[in-house]
Each structure stands twice: as C-alpha cells, then as structure tokens.
Design an enzyme around this catalytic site. Structure first.
Site, PDB file in Angstrom:
ATOM      1  N   GLU A  82       0.812  -1.224   0.000  1.00  0.00           N
ATOM      2  CA  GLU A  82       0.000   0.000   0.000  1.00  0.00           C
ATOM      3  C   GLU A  82       0.846   1.276   0.000  1.00  0.00           C
ATOM      4  O   GLU A  82       0.300   2.370   0.088  1.00  0.00           O
ATOM      5  CB  GLU A  82      -0.923   0.007   1.237  1.00  0.00           C
ATOM      6  CG  GLU A  82      -1.913  -1.151   1.258  1.00  0.00           C
ATOM      7  CD  GLU A  82      -2.944  -1.063   2.378  1.00  0.00           C
ATOM      8  OE1 GLU A  82      -2.766  -0.239   3.295  1.00  0.00           O
ATOM      9  OE2 GLU A  82      -3.919  -1.823   2.320  1.00  0.00           O
ATOM     10  N   GLY A 194      -5.645  -0.164  15.598  1.00  0.00           N
ATOM     11  CA  GLY A 194      -6.024  -1.236  16.523  1.00  0.00           C
ATOM     12  C   GLY A 194      -7.397  -1.093  17.131  1.00  0.00           C
ATOM     13  O   GLY A 194      -7.733  -1.808  18.071  1.00  0.00           O
ATOM     14  N   ALA A 195      -8.216  -0.163  16.595  1.00  0.00           N
ATOM     15  CA  ALA A 195      -9.531   0.073  17.204  1.00  0.00           C
ATOM     16  C   ALA A 195     -10.430  -1.163  17.129  1.00  0.00           C
ATOM     17  O   ALA A 195     -11.355  -1.283  17.934  1.00  0.00           O
ATOM     18  CB  ALA A 195     -10.216   1.269  16.543  1.00  0.00           C
ATOM     19  N   ASP A 323     -17.843   1.932  12.227  1.00  0.00           N
ATOM     20  CA  ASP A 323     -16.459   1.888  11.736  1.00  0.00           C
ATOM     21  C   ASP A 323     -16.216   2.991  10.703  1.00  0.00           C
ATOM     22  O   ASP A 323     -15.492   2.820   9.740  1.00  0.00           O
ATOM     23  CB  ASP A 323     -16.123   0.498  11.153  1.00  0.00           C
ATOM     24  CG  ASP A 323     -14.655   0.345  10.804  1.00  0.00           C
ATOM     25  OD1 ASP A 323     -13.825   1.133  11.307  1.00  0.00           O
ATOM     26  OD2 ASP A 323     -14.327  -0.557  10.011  1.00  0.00           O
ATOM     27  N   ASN A 410     -11.875   4.776   1.265  1.00  0.00           N
ATOM     28  CA  ASN A 410     -11.022   4.336   2.363  1.00  0.00           C
ATOM     29  C   ASN A 410      -9.656   5.006   2.260  1.00  0.00           C
ATOM     30  O   ASN A 410      -9.576   6.170   1.871  1.00  0.00           O
ATOM     31  CB  ASN A 410     -10.963   2.804   2.386  1.00  0.00           C
ATOM     32  CG  ASN A 410     -10.655   2.264   3.777  1.00  0.00           C
ATOM     33  OD1 ASN A 410      -9.802   2.798   4.482  1.00  0.00           O
ATOM     34  ND2 ASN A 410     -11.340   1.225   4.180  1.00  0.00           N
ATOM     35  N   CYS A 619     -11.004 -17.136  12.364  1.00  0.00           N
ATOM     36  CA  CYS A 619     -10.193 -17.342  11.162  1.00  0.00           C
ATOM     37  C   CYS A 619     -10.568 -16.410  10.011  1.00  0.00           C
ATOM     38  O   CYS A 619      -9.721 -16.016   9.209  1.00  0.00           O
ATOM     39  CB  CYS A 619     -10.325 -18.789  10.674  1.00  0.00           C
ATOM     40  SG  CYS A 619     -10.225 -20.023  11.989  1.00  0.00           S
ATOM     41  N   MET A 662       0.677 -16.201  11.604  1.00  0.00           N
ATOM     42  CA  MET A 662      -0.342 -17.159  12.036  1.00  0.00           C
ATOM     43  C   MET A 662       0.035 -17.643  13.423  1.00  0.00           C
ATOM     44  O   MET A 662       0.862 -18.544  13.585  1.00  0.00           O
ATOM     45  CB  MET A 662      -0.415 -18.322  11.042  1.00  0.00           C
ATOM     46  CG  MET A 662      -1.318 -19.464  11.480  1.00  0.00           C
ATOM     47  SD  MET A 662      -3.056 -18.980  11.696  1.00  0.00           S
ATOM     48  CE  MET A 662      -3.681 -20.451  12.526  1.00  0.00           C
TER      49      MET A 662
HETATM   50 CA    CA Z   1     -11.700   0.369  11.826  1.00  0.00          CA
END
Ligand code: CA
Length: 705
Positions: A82, A194-195, A323, A410, A619, A662
């Site tokens: 990104e 991290g919200a 969100d 976004n 998952c 993982m």
């Molecule tokens: Ca978010």
C-alpha cells in the site's frame, strides 16, 4: 545546470524541454517554495499540502502510447502493498509489507540499500487488514520508518543504517502501525491502529534527531481513576471529550479513535491536521451506554505542531457506530467559493460525505454525500451536525447501512488537479448489517467488533443486500458535486500536468490505467502481474518522466465479486516504474491457485457446524469469510495441512507458522475445536472442488502487447 536540475527548477521549464508546454496554470498549486522539489516526490502526499499532483507533463495524451515499463523490482513478500514511494535526488525509497524498506536508483531500479526491521509475526495477527505499510518520511538525511509492531526508526538516508529506534506503543496491547510518518519542522509525527482490537488511539511527535518523545495527543479519554495522562491532550480530553462519554466500558475496552493514516501540515497556518478512527467496540451502546458524541472519534483535529496543543476539532460521525473512521487522506487547497477565497481542507472519509472545511476554524463550508448514504440525510452547514436517520444506531434491531466500514472512500490516496479544479478518488458502494452480537463479551487483545457476524446471518445478508459498486469520482470541491465517474475497482490515483489521471486496478492481477483528467475517457492501460491498491507517483530523472507504483496483494479479504476460479497462486509484490520508450518486460501473472485439497475423511455434520462457528470467530478476518480467501493470506481450502491432522494442529494450536503472522491459538481454542475447524474447511474444500469441476477454466493471462 543539467537537464534534471532545469526540470527541478520549474515545472514549465521541464515541460517545455520535453517538447510540450502545458497550458499555463491559473496559479501555482503550491507556491514558489515547492518549485525546487517538483522533479521528485519528496513527501508522502507529493507536497506538504498532499494534493498528489505532479507538475510533470512529458507523459501526456500525445505521448502516452509509448509508455512502457522501464524497470521493476521484485519485493520479498507476497502480502499487501500500500506504500507511496518517495523520490529524493534520484533515489526512490519505499516501505513494503512487514515494514521493510527498499532504496533503489530511481532511474534503473538498482538497489542502493535494504532494511528489514524484523517485525515479529504476532504483529501480523494484531493487524486488522494485513501487514501493510503505507509509506515513509525522508528528511534531514534520514529515512523515517514506522513498523507494524509500533516502533519508529530513523535510518541513515545514504546507507539505511539505523540511527535511532523508539517504541511508540504498549507492545503488550493490540496496537499496530500501518501509516506513514510525517516530518513537520523538527519532529516526526506518527499515529497507530487497533480500534477493532480494543486500544486507545493517539498521535505522537518525536524529535527527529534524538527520537525523544516531544508530545502526545490522545483521541479518546482514558481511565479517570488514573488521573491525567500528562499529555498535550489533557485539557481537551477533560473539558471537551470526557463529557461526551458515559459509563466505564469505554476505557476498559480502549475506546478506539486510532489515527492510522492522515496527518497533514498546514505551512500557512502552522497547524497540523490529524484524522481519528472509529470507536472500540463499534456500537456506542456497548461502550458509552448508547449516548454521547464520543469525542474525538471520527474527527479532524487541528493541533499545534510544536506542542500538540488543541486548536479546533470537527467530528464527522458523532457517536460513531459504523467503523466510520475519519483517517482518510486530507488535502489542503485554496479555493474561491461564492466569490470568497477560502483556505480549505478537503476530506472524503468512510461515512460518504465530501467535506470542505475552513482551515482557520474547522467550520463546514459545504458537505454533500458522494455515494448513496442512509445513516444521515444531510449535514447542517451552520452547526456541522449530520441529520442522523432513525435506527442508524441500531437501537431497535439490525440496521443495513451504506456506506459501511469498508468506506465509501477508504485509505486510497486521492489527487487534485489545479488544471481541472477536480479531485479524483476511488469510491465504493457497499452494504452491511449492523447489529449487536447477543451476549457479546469483550476479549482482551481479541477482535472486538461486538457485531453479529454469525455465519447464517452473513449468508442471509448476502442474499438480501445489493452487490457492491466501485468507481472513480471526479469531484468539484467548489460546487461540492460530482462532475463525472468512471467504473473502476482500483486504488490510489495520481493527477499530472499531462492532464492524465493514473490509477492501478485489479484484485488479483492488475493494470495501470490512465484517464483523461477532463473527461474520464480511458486513454491508456498496461497489464501488470499484480493488482495495485497503492497510489502511483511521478518524478523526473535526467529529463525523463517516470510513473512508479507499488503493486501486490489487495490486503486481506474475500472474493467479493470475484469467482473462485479466478484465484491465482500467491505471488510476490512488485515495484514497477514506467517511462516513455521503456524496455522492461513484466512477468506474466502466475497460474491458477493450487487445487482444493479436501481430506478423504467423512466429518459429522455437527462437527462441521461447530467448526463453521469457530472459523467465523477466529479465522475469517484473515482467511476470508466462509473460507473464500483471495489467496494472499492462504486459502485454507487449498492448504497442504488440510489433509494432515498433525500438521494442522501444529499450526493452529502450537503456532508453527507464528513468524508468518499465524499465531498458535491454544489460549482460545481446544485441540478438538481445531479439528472441528479442519472438518469445516474440509467440507468447504469439497464444495470448491465440485464448483471448479463445473466452472470454465481461468482465461489466459493478458499480455502486454
Ligand atoms: Ca476500523
């Protein structure tokens, strides 16, 4: 003065020495101060005001047919890419997935240096949306890198040698960093993410020479029993923010508000704007007794860059429960609106409204929706408040919202052309059920949406909700209305003085596309083996204009709108540079994804069902809803471990692949439950095998010529 220096001196000189003069600009987009750096791409947003406009015009409608790859660099990771590169003095610097840094010759792609901060795999588990990095800052002989696990590192610009490193977060909590640091005067600013996992957001400023913390501003209040933070935000938190929160859950759950992307410096007004994130958990009912604006969630903050002191704020989504982060890119543009010159801040966040704010005051000049919006009908320009619709907070049962947390827009970088007066950006129409999960319990460090995402609910919604739409908008910020749109599923955009708008597209493989900035008509495209979500940039070396873009996976997620048969084998990302007459040959896209690997065992229906519920809980956020991964994070239906119970357990329970992100799940999952998940994925693999047997083969890969 050599040609590159001449180009650096003036965009118009550069254009004319390349044989074509663009029409004169009505006014310089940035003023004289930036003229000396226009040949490069010295900061994340192109210039400090982050308009992401390139004044280079050698590549234009008359010449673009000859635009070909000049060089490419294979990156050493197949995860999401990104980052916006930075180009200074002929060297291109970029971060990649897992926060690695490449410095390459901007003319040839040859490596100058490489730095791997060795991010531990557990940071990948903490990341909501893959192990991304969106960029770097380069200033004062240093390259500044923020790592996924929360460090801020200064590297020597010439050698990549670390000069200092500081930890900016409590690494025992679920903080990550994906955003690009910004250097403002003598400080490096960085936020965090991290919200979704229950943290308290803040932005920090560090001395660029020593790495010492200079100031910190928290976006939401903390535990009042602990007293003030001793931070720049203390007054604003107690006087403005805390009265808008209720109960005690918010500080137990973190509250959210993480500023994970936009940080923009206003050189003229000497203030910095920071966009803040969503609430944690999502529903205001679960964190604030169902009331209050919950400042400073979903807010544009204006702060003093020297001290972090509060100047003004504008909250875009009061009581944020969807969100709807407000971290999306911001740009600073001087506009004449209704005959009056305005210093405007432009913002098109997730919530679907295009805001034109007054940078002096934070007051709304105008706000109109750029996609269909049903959580609010309008924004009152006088008060700045949205008219929120009935049941938008899902107080009386499920609310099917558009846009969604995926964002009407976004993090995709956007671009303004002063030649057309238009802002270009990727938009999307998506729909999502918002509803509290019955009997939801907060899990420390876990994925804490608090939303009802039970598999049968998701399946039912898939039948009920309209399919997503994706398009690039060309938006007039003066009239605050759409001028035109182009159907496109792509990433960041770049407008140039060649009157072109470049965009990388695709979901699995991709292409770089150029459209006419005035009309939207596509004038050129070039296939690339990877999709591209990152933004293209442009720069000039030795009189030649380049377009460069990071390509690679579109982060995590599922195959929304993409057939399983289109999935390809996992591939590394690539940094690709184009120029007129380039002679590099890009590799073809990889072949189909590996075949499904269903076990021969027969699993009982109740075991499969138990596995489905566990898969949805633990998952799906990385491996895809209902196992439909795009094969960036492995598609478990195709996993070699699916037919090997011992191997499966060594990964799922014991954490054999922790280094890849993982983690072992023995703190949350019993071995018998891991076996249930294998049963469910195994059943899904059978379904996939049967579907592929009936589906037409993947079409041949497109080729360049
Ligand atoms: Ca978010």
């Amino acid at each position: 003065m050599n040609r590159a220096m001449a180009c650096a001196a003036s965009a118009l000189i550069c254009a004319s020495c390349d044989g074509r003069s663009p029409e004169p600009l009505a006014s310089s987009p940035e003023g004289p101060a930036s003229a000396a750096v226009q040949a490069g791409w010295p900061v994340h947003g192109g210039t400090t005001s982050e308009q992401r406009f390139s004044p280079l015009a050698q590549i234009n409608k008359d010449t673009i047919a000859d635009l070909k790859p000049a060089w490419f660099v294979e990156l050493d990771t197949n995860r999401g890419q990104e980052a916006t590169p930075i180009v200074v003095d002929g060297v291109l610097y970029t971060s990649t997935a897992w926060s690695k840094v490449y410095a390459v010759n901007a003319k040839t792609g040859e490596r100058v240096w490489y730095y791997d901060p060795k991010v531990p795999g557990i940071a990948g588990y903490k990341a909501c949306c893959d192990v991304n990095s969106r960029g770097l800052a380069v200033a004062g002989g240093k390259v500044f890198l923020a790592t996924l696990d929360g460090r801020l590192i200064a590297l020597d610009q010439k050698t990549g040698t670390p000069l200092w490193s500081t930890v900016t977060v409590d690494q025992t909590q679920s903080y990550t960093i994906t955003g690009a640091p910004r250097v403002i005067k003598s400080k490096v600013l960085i936020g965090n993410s991290g919200a979704e996992l229950g943290v308290r957001g803040y932005v920090s400023a560090y001395d660029m020479e020593s790495g010492e913390l200079a100031w910190r501003f928290y976006s939401v209040p903390g535990d009042p029993a602990k007293g003030p933070d001793g931070a720049a935000s203390d007054d604003a938190i107690e006087k403005l923010a805390r009265p808008t929160w209720f109960g005690s859950k918010y500080y137990q759950y973190g509250g959210g508000g993480t500023p994970w992307d936009a940080i923009v410096y206003d050189e003229e007004l000497d203030q910095v704007y920071v966009g803040t994130g969503n609430g944690s958990p999502w529903s205001r009912r679960q964190r604030s007794e169902g009331k209050g604006d919950n400042l400073f969630l979903s807010t544009v903050l204006a702060l003093n860059p020297d001290t972090g002191a509060y100047i003004w704020h504008y909250q875009e989504s009061p009581g944020e429960s969807w969100d709807y982060t407000s971290v999306q890119p911001m740009m600073l543009v001087d506009l004449t609106i209704a005959g009056t010159p305005r210093k405007a801040l432009l913002h098109a966040p997730k919530n679907g409204f295009f805001y034109v704010l007054d940078r002096h005051t934070g007051k709304v000049i105008s706000a109109n929706n750029f996609v269909p919006v049903n959580w609010a009908t309008s924004v009152d320009v006088a008060t700045g408040r949205p008219a929120i619709t009935a049941n938008a907070f899902y107080d009386d049962g499920a609310f099917f919202a558009t846009p969604t947390g995926s964002g009407a827009h976004n993090w995709s970088p956007w671009s303004f052309s002063p030649r057309t007066g238009l802002v270009y950006f990727q938009a999307q129409e998506t729909y999502l059920r918002y509803d509290d999960l019955p009997d939801w319990k907060y899990v420390p460090g876990g994925y804490n949406l608090g939303q009802d995402r039970r598999p049968e609910v998701v399946r039912d919604d898939a039948k009920r909700l309209p399919p997503a739409k994706f398009y690039v908008l060309a938006w007039d910020p003066v009239e605050n209305k759409e001028r035109f749109r182009v159907d496109a599923r792509g990433g960041g955009v770049l407008a140039t003085a060649g009157d072109l708008v470049f965009q990388g597209r695709g979901v699995i493989d991709g292409e770089l596309v150029a459209i006419d900035a005035a009309t939207g008509q596509q004038v050129w495209s070039y296939p690339m083996p990877n999709a591209a979500a990152a933004a293209p940039i442009s720069y000039s070396v030795d009189g030649e204009q380049y377009i460069a873009i990071n390509t690679g996976a579109r982060a995590t997620g599922n195959l929304q709108g993409i057939a399983d048969a289109q999935a390809r084998a996992r591939q590394v990302g690539r940094l690709v540079a184009f120029k007129l007459g380039g002679t590099a040959t890009l590799p073809p896209p990889p072949g189909p994804a590996p075949p499904p690997n269903p076990p021969n065992e027969v699993f009982a229906d109740d075991v499969v069902r138990a596995g489905e519920l566990l898969y949805a809980d633990y998952c799906g956020r990385c491996h895809g809803n209902a196992t439909r991964s795009i094969n960036v994070i492995p598609d478990l239906r195709r996993s070699p471990a699916l037919t090997n119970k011992e191997l499966w357990h060594s990964i799922v329970i014991d954490g054999a692949l922790t280094d890849l992100g993982m983690i072992g799940w023995n703190h949350l999952i019993e071995p018998t439950q891991a076996e249930s998940i294998r049963a469910y994925v195994g059943r899904q693999a059978v379904v996939l095998r049967d579907e592929l047997a009936a589906a037409p083969a993947m079409p041949a890969a497109p080729t360049a010529e």
